[in-house]
Enzyme design. Structure first.
Site, PDB file in Angstrom:
ATOM      1  N   LYS A 253       0.768  -1.233  -0.071  1.00  8.72           N
ATOM      2  CA  LYS A 253       0.087  -0.092  -0.079  1.00  8.72           C
ATOM      3  C   LYS A 253       0.830   1.204  -0.151  1.00  8.72           C
ATOM      4  CE  LYS A 253      -4.406  -1.685   0.801  1.00  8.72           C
ATOM      5  NZ  LYS A 253      -4.776  -2.410   1.998  1.00  8.72           N
TER       6      LYS A 253
ATOM      7  N   LYS B  51      -3.272 -11.491  -6.748  1.00  7.55           N
ATOM      8  CA  LYS B  51      -4.562 -12.133  -6.037  1.00  7.55           C
ATOM      9  C   LYS B  51      -5.699 -11.115  -6.762  1.00  7.55           C
ATOM     10  CE  LYS B  51      -5.117  -8.950  -2.384  1.00  7.55           C
ATOM     11  NZ  LYS B  51      -5.083  -8.475  -0.771  1.00  7.55           N
TER      12      LYS B  51
ATOM     13  N   LYS C 142     -10.598  -6.221  -6.238  1.00  5.20           N
ATOM     14  CA  LYS C 142     -11.369  -5.191  -6.911  1.00  5.20           C
ATOM     15  C   LYS C 142     -10.616  -3.989  -7.011  1.00  5.20           C
ATOM     16  CE  LYS C 142     -15.451  -4.001  -8.521  1.00  5.20           C
ATOM     17  NZ  LYS C 142     -16.244  -4.803  -9.456  1.00  5.20           N
TER      18      LYS C 142
END
Ligand code: TYM
Length: 325
Positions: A110, A192, A195
């Site tokens: 992130k 992975k 969304k």
């Protein structure tokens, strides 16, 4: 066993969430004391829409009920309604090393992605997660693979707290499925399914049939042919075989046998049919539940009450052991 797990309210629930986490929850609620919650506070660490946030939370509750969580068998609640999660997170912060938090894979990813907005919440995210778990004296936490490191950290924090302040918390263990713990993106099977990373690589649990078809038929496969499970060399088709196996409840070997001699296109057509059929049940359930707002709100209120009473009793002990009372 007492079991707890959570899911963020933002972003559509996809088949990775379902196969890696929610499907386990539905099974576990039969024989365990289960708590499942909507992790709205965790969702604040990313950009989000305050105006639609309450709607997102409510819809996620409807989603979980549509997928089979049964309010007679488990407790469902909203994280931010139990204020003690954030109180405990602060208390755990003071015994958690920054270096340990900086080592978390999710944080590192992130931080790279949101270079302009590495808020402190992204770093301390796993401490709040540890509080979510430890406050309920949890035995086990069913999650997908990407959350395992956070659960391990929760164990470490529990152990450390107990060493410093005396036995207070249970050390929870992570529960992960052998298959399904990491469903990969249909567009980039080395990553992975997520969304926020790639909507095209996702199948939403409530997607309509045409969209499911589009996503499956355009899924990236590998060079060569044959419906074989071989993740190292054929990550694309292996991911689709895993999805087929989990939705049809048939072992991978049997799926390979069923499609022996067939090509990717035949396999994808059958996978589409299977997904459309299985997901249709969830879509129907959601359609009727979304209209029963009072019923869903009452479930969340009951969940809040039950969660609150356990959180209260743990926090009394925590405050006393830390010299705050
Ligand atoms: P979240 O909302 O990202 O995901 C919810 C669950 O879905 C699993 N999952 C997957 N499993 C398999 N394949 C995938 N592609 C995939 N993508 C997601 C996740 O592993 C997770 O189990 N931090 C958590 C929420 C949380 C929590 C907690 C969980 C907050 N506090 C305490 C357990 C205990 C999260 O963001 O999950």
């Amino acid at each position: 066993m007492r079991i707890i797990s959570g899911i963020q309210p933002t972003g559509e629930l996809h088949i990775g969430n379902y196969l890696g986490a929610v499907k386990q929850w539905v099974r576990l609620q039969e024989n365990n004391e289960c708590f499942f919650f909507i992790a709205d506070l965790h969702a604040l660490t990313r950009e989000y829409q305050p105006r639609s946030f309450q709607e997102n939370i409510f819809e996620k509750a409807v989603d979980l009920l549509s997928l089979g969580l049964d309010p007679e068998k488990c407790v469902i609640f909203i994280q931010s309604q139990i204020k003690e999660h954030t109180e405990l997170a602060w208390l755990l912060n003071v015994i958690t090393k920054v270096a340990e938090l900086e080592r978390m894979t999710q944080y590192k990813e992130k931080a790279k992605k949101f270079r302009q907005n590495i808020n402190a919440g992204l770093l301390t995210y796993p401490v709040l997660q540890a509080a979510d778990i430890l406050i309920y004296q949890t035995d086990a936490v069913p999650v997908g693979r990407d959350q395992i490191q956070h659960i391990e950290l929760a164990r470490t924090i529990a152990r450390k707290f107990n060493n410093i302040f005396g036995q207070t918390f249970k050390e929870p263990k992570a529960m992960m499925l052998k298959e399904g713990a990491k469903i990969m993106s249909l567009q980039d099977p080395k990553k992975k399914m997520s969304k926020s990373d790639s909507p095209q690589g996702c199948i939403g649990v409530f997607d309509p049939p045409e969209l499911i078809k589009k996503r499956v038929m355009s899924a990236v496969t590998d060079t060569g042919k044959g419906i074989k499970y071989y993740p190292a060399k054929k990550p694309g088709i292996s991911n689709l075989v895993t999805i087929f196996s989990l939705f049809s409840e048939k072992p991978i070997k049997e799926v390979e046998r069923k499609f022996k001699g067939k090509g990717y296109s035949d396999f994808k057509k059958e996978l589409t049919d299977l997904l459309v059929k299985k997901l249709e049940l969830f879509r129907q359930k959601k359609k009727s539940l979304i209209r029963r707002e009072a019923y869903v709100r009452e479930i969340l209120e009951q969940g809040r009450r039950r969660a609150q009473s356990i959180a209260d009793s743990t926090m009394k002990e925590v405050r006393a052991n830390m010299g705050l009372m």
